[in-house]
Design a protein around this motif. Structure first.
Motif, short mmCIF file in Angstrom:
data_model
loop_
_atom_site.label_atom_id
_atom_site.label_comp_id
_atom_site.label_asym_id
_atom_site.label_seq_id
_atom_site.Cartn_x
_atom_site.Cartn_y
_atom_site.Cartn_z
N VAL A 1 0.86 -1.19 0.00
CA VAL A 1 0.00 0.00 0.00
C VAL A 1 0.89 1.24 0.00
N GLN A 2 1.98 1.20 0.76
CA GLN A 2 2.90 2.34 0.81
C GLN A 2 3.55 2.59 -0.54
N SER A 3 3.89 1.54 -1.29
CA SER A 3 4.45 1.70 -2.64
C SER A 3 3.49 2.46 -3.53
N LEU A 4 2.22 2.05 -3.50
CA LEU A 4 1.19 2.69 -4.32
C LEU A 4 0.96 4.13 -3.88
N ALA A 5 0.88 4.35 -2.57
CA ALA A 5 0.67 5.70 -2.05
C ALA A 5 1.83 6.61 -2.42
N ASP A 6 3.03 6.10 -2.35
CA ASP A 6 4.22 6.88 -2.67
C ASP A 6 4.20 7.29 -4.15
N ALA A 7 3.90 6.36 -5.04
CA ALA A 7 3.83 6.69 -6.46
C ALA A 7 2.75 7.73 -6.72
N PHE A 8 1.61 7.59 -6.03
CA PHE A 8 0.50 8.53 -6.16
C PHE A 8 0.90 9.94 -5.72
N VAL A 9 1.58 10.04 -4.61
CA VAL A 9 2.03 11.34 -4.11
C VAL A 9 3.05 11.96 -5.08
#
Length: 121
Positions: A14-22
């Motif tokens: 989830v953190q990988s996805l959130a990081d890419a989104f940010v």
């Protein structure tokens, strides 16, 4: 309509996805999109719930038929598209879609995100 498209490895969190989104700009979005075979992965579903977005699964054929500005050799080899994230975002919107943010890569290099906008639906 604004859609964030994602490409990610099976081990993405989830953190990988959130990081890419940010990194992509984390706009206010209407939905998130990815390859249909990845759309039910736990991290992706959890991320969607976290940001309150619906998921749009994109078929392999639609990904392959969507032209992307980014030309990643890995994406081309594994998914027959230059960028899964860009193709997913653009294909989810369809005609009239334009990228607001090209593919951004998470710091752990496990996920990519691109943001596209199109006509209201």
């Amino acid at each position: 309509m604004i859609v964030a498209g994602f490409g990610f490895r099976s081990a993405a969190t989830v953190q990988s996805l959130a990081d890419a989104f940010v990194i992509a700009g984390s706009k206010t979005i209407d939905a998130i999109a990815t390859a249909d075979d990845k759309s039910k992965q736990v991290a992706f579903v959890t991320f969607a719930k976290t940001i309150g977005a619906r998921i749009i699964p994109i078929s392999a054929l639609n990904l392959a038929q969507t032209e992307t500005p980014t030309k990643s050799q890995a994406s081309q080899t594994h998914r027959d598209t230059g960028s899964v994230a860009e193709a997913a975002a653009l294909a989810a919107i369809g005609k009239g879609a334009k990228l607001l943010a090209p593919r951004s890569i998470s710091q752990d290099r496990m996920a990519t995100c691109a943001i596209a906008q199109g006509p209201k639906t």
